[in-house]
Design an enzyme around this catalytic site. Structure first.
Site, PDB file in Angstrom:
ATOM      1  N   ASP B   7       0.849  -1.193   0.000  1.00 46.19           N
ATOM      2  CA  ASP B   7       0.000   0.000   0.000  1.00 46.19           C
ATOM      3  C   ASP B   7       0.885   1.244   0.000  1.00 46.19           C
ATOM      4  O   ASP B   7       2.046   1.197   0.380  1.00 46.19           O
ATOM      5  CB  ASP B   7      -0.909   0.009   1.232  1.00 46.19           C
ATOM      6  CG  ASP B   7      -1.980   1.089   1.124  1.00 46.19           C
ATOM      7  OD1 ASP B   7      -2.773   1.034   0.174  1.00 46.19           O
ATOM      8  OD2 ASP B   7      -2.006   1.992   1.966  1.00 46.19           O
ATOM      9  N   SER B   8       0.302   2.372  -0.411  1.00 40.41           N
ATOM     10  CA  SER B   8       1.054   3.629  -0.401  1.00 40.41           C
ATOM     11  C   SER B   8       1.304   4.131   1.024  1.00 40.41           C
ATOM     12  O   SER B   8       2.195   4.932   1.251  1.00 40.41           O
ATOM     13  CB  SER B   8       0.298   4.689  -1.188  1.00 40.41           C
ATOM     14  OG  SER B   8      -0.995   4.864  -0.653  1.00 40.41           O
ATOM     15  N   CYS B  70      -3.648  -0.800  -2.476  1.00 42.98           N
ATOM     16  CA  CYS B  70      -3.840   0.584  -2.928  1.00 42.98           C
ATOM     17  C   CYS B  70      -4.530   0.610  -4.291  1.00 42.98           C
ATOM     18  O   CYS B  70      -4.057   0.003  -5.255  1.00 42.98           O
ATOM     19  CB  CYS B  70      -2.466   1.256  -3.022  1.00 42.98           C
ATOM     20  SG  CYS B  70      -2.503   2.925  -3.646  1.00 42.98           S
ATOM     21  N   GLU B 149      -7.056  10.528   7.483  1.00 42.15           N
ATOM     22  CA  GLU B 149      -5.723  10.631   8.107  1.00 42.15           C
ATOM     23  C   GLU B 149      -5.786  11.483   9.383  1.00 42.15           C
ATOM     24  O   GLU B 149      -5.032  11.267  10.319  1.00 42.15           O
ATOM     25  CB  GLU B 149      -4.704  11.252   7.137  1.00 42.15           C
ATOM     26  CG  GLU B 149      -4.435  10.438   5.890  1.00 42.15           C
ATOM     27  CD  GLU B 149      -3.349   9.384   6.063  1.00 42.15           C
ATOM     28  OE1 GLU B 149      -2.621   9.442   7.062  1.00 42.15           O
ATOM     29  OE2 GLU B 149      -3.250   8.494   5.197  1.00 42.15           O
ATOM     30  N   CYS B 178     -10.873   3.402  -2.654  1.00 51.42           N
ATOM     31  CA  CYS B 178      -9.671   3.853  -1.942  1.00 51.42           C
ATOM     32  C   CYS B 178      -9.696   3.165  -0.581  1.00 51.42           C
ATOM     33  O   CYS B 178     -10.748   3.105   0.058  1.00 51.42           O
ATOM     34  CB  CYS B 178      -9.669   5.371  -1.789  1.00 51.42           C
ATOM     35  SG  CYS B 178      -8.344   6.002  -0.732  1.00 51.42           S
ATOM     36  N   HIS B 180      -8.811   4.071   2.194  1.00 50.45           N
ATOM     37  CA  HIS B 180      -9.176   4.905   3.342  1.00 50.45           C
ATOM     38  C   HIS B 180     -10.687   4.947   3.578  1.00 50.45           C
ATOM     39  O   HIS B 180     -11.136   5.219   4.679  1.00 50.45           O
ATOM     40  CB  HIS B 180      -8.707   6.347   3.129  1.00 50.45           C
ATOM     41  CG  HIS B 180      -7.252   6.549   3.373  1.00 50.45           C
ATOM     42  ND1 HIS B 180      -6.290   6.094   2.520  1.00 50.45           N
ATOM     43  CD2 HIS B 180      -6.582   7.155   4.394  1.00 50.45           C
ATOM     44  CE1 HIS B 180      -5.105   6.419   2.978  1.00 50.45           C
ATOM     45  NE2 HIS B 180      -5.248   7.064   4.119  1.00 50.45           N
TER      46      HIS B 180
END
Lengths: 244, 244
Positions: B7-8, B70, B149, B178, B180
């Site tokens: 993942d990034s 990702c 985040e 995504c 997130h």
């Protein structure tokens, strides 16, 4: 004089805009590390590593001075850059504090906003305390960066974000401790009507003129723009923000 | 079996959470490129370059399979990873489309949300069109990433951001494109009450089970976490999100 301007991405163009308005250099070489942006969420060691790599790039141009437009770089990597660079290196934090000193009384309430990296460094706070300020609030406002990147300069999302960060605060002065924030200074000014805003671009120009004796030039500034990815986007934004 | 998960940054832990719940592997090696996060604002070539560098890291562990959690990597670098890796590589986009196919009729309205990089690739859109879907809306929603985040999972800023992106839309199904976004799925579900949400973590587990025949294991999954900066933050978030 040839100035190198280093930023984590496109935000440093707000500093370039001020440098162009003050016409302090014959030439500006700008490098934005767009392939690794943003720096403001990263560690000190990573920011130092990336900054020293940028220095190698600038060495090719033999600049007379290096300006780190990025507050996160100025907060974490300035000493390392100064040690390694064969030319003077100027960050934006000391100039920001000196600009605040000219505009704000010692007992006035100062709000510092910036990325997580800049705020966690406590660098503004320490320098302001040294200057005799004691009403200081530091607040990371990281959402403002992607808001600007999305070109949201006003409206309900920005207003909700300002309310989220600013609720209950009533500063006399605000240090815009991130190169992105001048682009939302109008909205911040609407939120805090009486507060004086300190802008890194204006602060660095005052510093260069008053402390380093760099004076306005007759010739127009030549500018070269470089980015670690998508230089055409950087050039587009430079045209939009700085009219170059 | 040993799975590598790339993942990034930390977002891929939402995929790890699903993999742990389904208990499909004896071992998971996770690498988050936290020093260069986010990928979703970067170019295709940059994403490919960073992904191939991650591959070199994983080669040390001789994994049986590589999962690119990702979406931006799955959208832009999957072919390059498949060509270079000596083991199978699975992205999250094809599984996401297959999961949508199980849950949504061809004439239902699908909304795809993701980073700028994922949406601009049009990869979800192309695969869904191939499957016969024709009511497709793609929308980059990059602000959701920094909101997560910042641990803003509800409240006025997220609501203003949802209104900014979602106003006027009325989807039957939403692909959370995504890693997130599962963390704000509760808020999205509140906004679009009737919409079915497709989650990359759940989708990849279905894909591994149904298309690659990987079955639940008796043993507990061992997990090793690596990050290109601040591994302790990654471990803290893993503890919080995945209970490991």
């Amino acid at each position: 004089m040839r100035a190198a301007v280093f930023d984590s991405g496109v935000g440093g163009l707000t500093v370039v805009k001020s440098l162009l308005e003050h016409n302090l250099f014959e030439e500006i070489v700008y490098f934005g590390d767009t392939a690794r942006v943003p720096y403001g969420i990263k560690d000190k060691n990573t920011i130092i590593r990336y900054s020293l790599e940028a220095l190698e790039f600038f060495n090719n141009f033999e600049p007379d001075i290096l300006i780190t437009a990025c507050n996160s770089v100025s907060a974490h990597a300035l000493e390392e850059l100064k040690t390694s660079a064969p030319y003077p290196v100027v960050g934006v934090i000391e100039p920001g504090v000196l600009a605040a000193k000219k505009r704000l009384k010692k007992d006035e309430n100062i709000l510092i906003i910036g990325t997580n990296a800049t705020i966690s460094s406590k660098k503004y706070e320490r320098l302001l305390t040294k200057e005799g300020y004691f009403n200081i609030t530091s607040k990371p406002t990281p959402l403002f960066v992607p808001l600007v990147e999305e070109e949201i300069f006003e409206g309900p999302v920005l207003e909700a974000a300002m309310e989220h960060y600013f609720k209950g605060l009533n500063p006399d002065g605000i240090i815009l401790g991130c190169t992105h924030f001048p682009l939302i200074s109008h909205a911040i000014k609407n939120y805090f009507e009486k507060a004086k805003l300190i802008h890194s671009g204006e602060a660095i120009c005052e510093y260069l003129e008053e402390h380093l004796g760099i004076k306005e030039k007759n010739k127009e500034t030549r500018i070269e723009l470089f980015a670690s990815e998508n230089p055409s986007k950087l050039k587009k934004i430079a045209a939009l923000w700085c009219g170059i």
